[in-house]
Design an enzyme around this catalytic site. Structure first.
Site, PDB file in Angstrom:
ATOM      1  N   LYS A 202       0.831  -1.209   0.000  1.00  0.00           N
ATOM      2  CA  LYS A 202       0.000   0.000   0.000  1.00  0.00           C
ATOM      3  C   LYS A 202       0.870   1.267   0.000  1.00  0.00           C
ATOM      4  O   LYS A 202       0.620   2.216  -0.761  1.00  0.00           O
ATOM      5  CB  LYS A 202      -0.934  -0.016   1.220  1.00  0.00           C
ATOM      6  N   CYS A 256      -3.095  10.836   1.547  1.00  0.00           N
ATOM      7  CA  CYS A 256      -2.397   9.603   1.141  1.00  0.00           C
ATOM      8  C   CYS A 256      -1.044   9.907   0.514  1.00  0.00           C
ATOM      9  O   CYS A 256      -0.004   9.650   1.100  1.00  0.00           O
ATOM     10  CB  CYS A 256      -3.259   8.828   0.163  1.00  0.00           C
TER      11      CYS A 256
HETATM   12  N1  LIG Z   1      -9.128   9.437   2.282  1.00  0.00           N
HETATM   13  C1  LIG Z   1      -8.580   8.675   1.341  1.00  0.00           C
HETATM   14  O1  LIG Z   1      -8.679   8.969   0.166  1.00  0.00           O
HETATM   15  C2  LIG Z   1      -7.867   7.382   1.701  1.00  0.00           C
HETATM   16  C3  LIG Z   1      -7.651   6.420   0.710  1.00  0.00           C
HETATM   17  C4  LIG Z   1      -7.032   5.225   1.033  1.00  0.00           C
HETATM   18  C5  LIG Z   1      -6.617   5.025   2.346  1.00  0.00           C
HETATM   19  N2  LIG Z   1      -6.828   5.970   3.302  1.00  0.00           N
HETATM   20  C6  LIG Z   1      -6.405   5.695   4.673  1.00  0.00           C
HETATM   21  O2  LIG Z   1      -7.569   5.348   5.431  1.00  0.00           O
HETATM   22  C7  LIG Z   1      -7.396   5.761   6.795  1.00  0.00           C
HETATM   23  C8  LIG Z   1      -8.566   6.620   7.211  1.00  0.00           C
HETATM   24  O3  LIG Z   1      -8.545   7.784   6.420  1.00  0.00           O
HETATM   25  P1  LIG Z   1      -9.814   8.736   6.291  1.00  0.00           P
HETATM   26  O4  LIG Z   1      -9.519   9.640   5.162  1.00  0.00           O
HETATM   27  O5  LIG Z   1     -11.055   7.926   6.291  1.00  0.00           O
HETATM   28  O6  LIG Z   1      -9.728   9.519   7.689  1.00  0.00           O
HETATM   29  P2  LIG Z   1     -10.849  10.491   8.308  1.00  0.00           P
HETATM   30  O7  LIG Z   1     -10.108  11.467   9.154  1.00  0.00           O
HETATM   31  O8  LIG Z   1     -11.754  10.972   7.238  1.00  0.00           O
HETATM   32  O9  LIG Z   1     -11.718   9.532   9.250  1.00  0.00           O
HETATM   33  C9  LIG Z   1     -11.228   8.922  10.377  1.00  0.00           C
HETATM   34  C10 LIG Z   1     -12.347   8.803  11.380  1.00  0.00           C
HETATM   35  O10 LIG Z   1     -11.872   8.011  12.474  1.00  0.00           O
HETATM   36  C11 LIG Z   1     -12.444   8.529  13.690  1.00  0.00           C
HETATM   37  N3  LIG Z   1     -11.644   8.022  14.796  1.00  0.00           N
HETATM   38  C12 LIG Z   1     -10.343   8.274  15.079  1.00  0.00           C
HETATM   39  N4  LIG Z   1      -9.969   7.563  16.160  1.00  0.00           N
HETATM   40  C13 LIG Z   1     -11.045   6.839  16.564  1.00  0.00           C
HETATM   41  C14 LIG Z   1     -11.268   5.915  17.607  1.00  0.00           C
HETATM   42  N5  LIG Z   1     -10.312   5.580  18.467  1.00  0.00           N
HETATM   43  N6  LIG Z   1     -12.490   5.376  17.721  1.00  0.00           N
HETATM   44  C15 LIG Z   1     -13.493   5.704  16.859  1.00  0.00           C
HETATM   45  N7  LIG Z   1     -13.322   6.560  15.841  1.00  0.00           N
HETATM   46  C16 LIG Z   1     -12.106   7.131  15.685  1.00  0.00           C
HETATM   47  C17 LIG Z   1     -12.424  10.031  13.482  1.00  0.00           C
HETATM   48  O11 LIG Z   1     -13.353  10.671  14.338  1.00  0.00           O
HETATM   49  C18 LIG Z   1     -12.785  10.139  11.981  1.00  0.00           C
HETATM   50  O12 LIG Z   1     -14.191  10.296  11.816  1.00  0.00           O
HETATM   51  C19 LIG Z   1      -6.037   6.474   6.849  1.00  0.00           C
HETATM   52  O13 LIG Z   1      -5.054   5.565   7.248  1.00  0.00           O
HETATM   53  C20 LIG Z   1      -5.816   6.889   5.416  1.00  0.00           C
HETATM   54  O14 LIG Z   1      -4.445   7.032   5.114  1.00  0.00           O
HETATM   55  C21 LIG Z   1      -7.464   7.137   3.016  1.00  0.00           C
END
Ligand SMILES: NC(=O)c1ccc[n+]([C@@H]2O[C@H](COP(=O)([O-])OP(=O)(O)OC[C@H]3O[C@@H](n4cnc5c(N)ncnc54)[C@H](O)[C@@H]3O)[C@@H](O)[C@H]2O)c1
Length: 408
Positions: A202, A256
């Site tokens: 990844k 990312c």
């Molecule tokens: N956004 C993208 O395009 C994308 C694409 C592929 C991978 N990712 C990966 O996916 C992961 C998540 O990214 P995202 O963009 O969804 O993040 P985000 O910030 O949009 O969402 C994360 C959510 O997790 C919640 N959270 C954090 N800690 C928590 C806990 N202990 N218990 C419950 N809820 C909790 C937050 O309140 C938030 O709503 C990251 O590792 C990111 O690198 C993101």
């Protein structure tokens, strides 16, 4: 099979809804009370093509949202994984805390799947110890896996169903069980491998993209110095059957591509040299844009930064996500150069207090500026290009053919 998705952001929420829409019993958990309240009131929390329909379907099929974890067969952890700005290493604290919370409610036999992007070794270094500290024996009364996500905001719904996926699991049979859940909606190949390979794969994917963007951006700087047309050069070079150079741009943002390569730089500082340079090149682009703005101001005797308007605050076109966006980076650079008062417009960003001098109305924004810097190629600007007539335009996305258009 009951699945608890922990973290209902850009990744966790659509994933949870997609599973629910395809018949899986799902509870989505987030510690953000406002977010959970909004979802429970039947309102979506971000904009994305097709997401409102998916939300309705998932609700009809019985998806639940809560701030409290529950007993489930599989936990999918999709919480943020930023990097530490000093060490450049992954900041695993969100994942660690989420897994700690899962440990409080999970029954014996549960599978904990980390879907967040993590650096190679994170499951061993940070996730295993948390589970073991809670008295579970991994492989006997709890199982762990890593199943990273590849979807791109703007085309999430399609990509969730059509992208190939990777599942990293070290125990025989566990990958297959997880595959069963993802197969409920994923119509593409699902590769099962070991955890370390999935973690590295990844990060490598996003690093590949960062390096390729950096190459286009470096070419831009070289071409600018000697007044060569980088777009024409790329267009012609790409006619070579084995050349495919990307388009340059004002920088790299999002959660990312501008983050994940740092994990490798942080963990392998003496080896990840090309990767580090690529990061630096892409991070230097907002400063380069600022230099281009200064040149245009000088050429036209515009001395006041408040006559400059930045179009686009998000990190890419047609999404509302502004995290790490090149425009935010540019605004930081401007602050350092004491260039204040610059105007901002972004039709995708609903909260007009996100940064100072943000406009509700495109027309009013245009009235108040002489120079428009196109930072993001939203469909909106492509459909309203004529309104920029009479302005000096710095087009960092190469989408404008009007007179008085400057490029990177
Ligand atoms: N956004 C993208 O395009 C994308 C694409 C592929 C991978 N990712 C990966 O996916 C992961 C998540 O990214 P995202 O963009 O969804 O993040 P985000 O910030 O949009 O969402 C994360 C959510 O997790 C919640 N959270 C954090 N800690 C928590 C806990 N202990 N218990 C419950 N809820 C909790 C937050 O309140 C938030 O709503 C990251 O590792 C990111 O690198 C993101």
């Amino acid at each position: 099979m009951k699945v608890c998705v922990v973290g209902l952001g850009y990744i966790g929420l659509p994933t949870a809804m997609m599973m629910a829409a395809h018949g899986v019993e799902v509870i989505g958990v987030d510690y953000n009370k406002d977010l959970v309240k909004t979802l429970n009131e039947g309102k979506m929390t971000f904009e994305e093509e097709g997401i409102d329909n998916l939300f309705k379907t998932a609700v009809n099929k019985g998806i639940k949202f809560s701030t409290e974890g529950v007993s489930a067969d599989i936990y999918v952890v999709a919480v943020p994984t930023p990097y530490d700005k000093n060490s450049k290493k992954i900041d695993p604290s969100y994942v660690v805390n989420a897994v700690k919370d899962v440990m409080k409610v999970c029954p014996k036999g549960a599978i904990v799947v980390v879907e967040s992007t993590i650096s190679p070794g994170t499951m061993d270094r940070y996730v295993r110890p948390v589970i073991e500290e809670n008295g579970f024996i991994i492989g006997e009364d709890i199982h762990i896996a890593h199943a990273p996500e590849r979807i791109i905001p703007g085309n999430m719904i399609y990509e969730l169903q059509h992208n190939s996926r990777t599942i990293g699991a070290d125990e025989p049979g566990i990958g297959e069980k997880i595959k069963e859940v993802y197969s409920s909606f994923c119509q593409s190949e699902i590769v099962i491998t070991d955890i370390r390979t999935a973690e590295m794969t990844k990060v490598v994917e996003n690093t590949f993209r960062d390096i390729n963007i950096a190459f286009a951006n470096e070419l831009t700087k070289i071409c600018r110095q000697d007044n060569m047309d980088v777009y024409e050069i790329i267009r012609i070079a790409n006619k070579h059957p084995r050349v495919n150079i990307l388009q340059p741009g004002p920088g790299v943002g999002g959660h990312c591509i501008s983050v994940d390569p740092w994990f490798l730089v942080g963990d392998y500082p003496n080896l990840a040299l090309l990767i580090h340079e690529a990061r630096k090149i892409n991070d230097s682009m907002p400063e380069f844009v600022l230099g281009r703005i200064s040149e245009i101001m000088e050429e036209h005797n515009i001395n006041d930064a408040s006559r400059v308007g930045l179009y686009g605050l998000t990190y890419k076109e047609d999404v509302d996500d502004i995290r790490e966006s090149p425009t935010l980076q540019l605004l930081e650079n401007m602050k350092r150069h004491l260039a204040s008062g610059v105007k901002i417009f972004d039709p995708m960003v609903k909260n007009k207090n996100t940064v100072p001098n943000m406009y509700e109305s495109f027309d009013e924004f245009l009235n108040d500026v002489d120079i428009v810097v196109i930072m993001v190629s939203h469909t909106h600007i492509k459909e309203n290009m004529d309104k920029l007539k009479g302005k000096y335009i710095l087009d960092t996305k190469n989408i404008c053919n009007l007179d008085n258009t400057y490029r990177l």
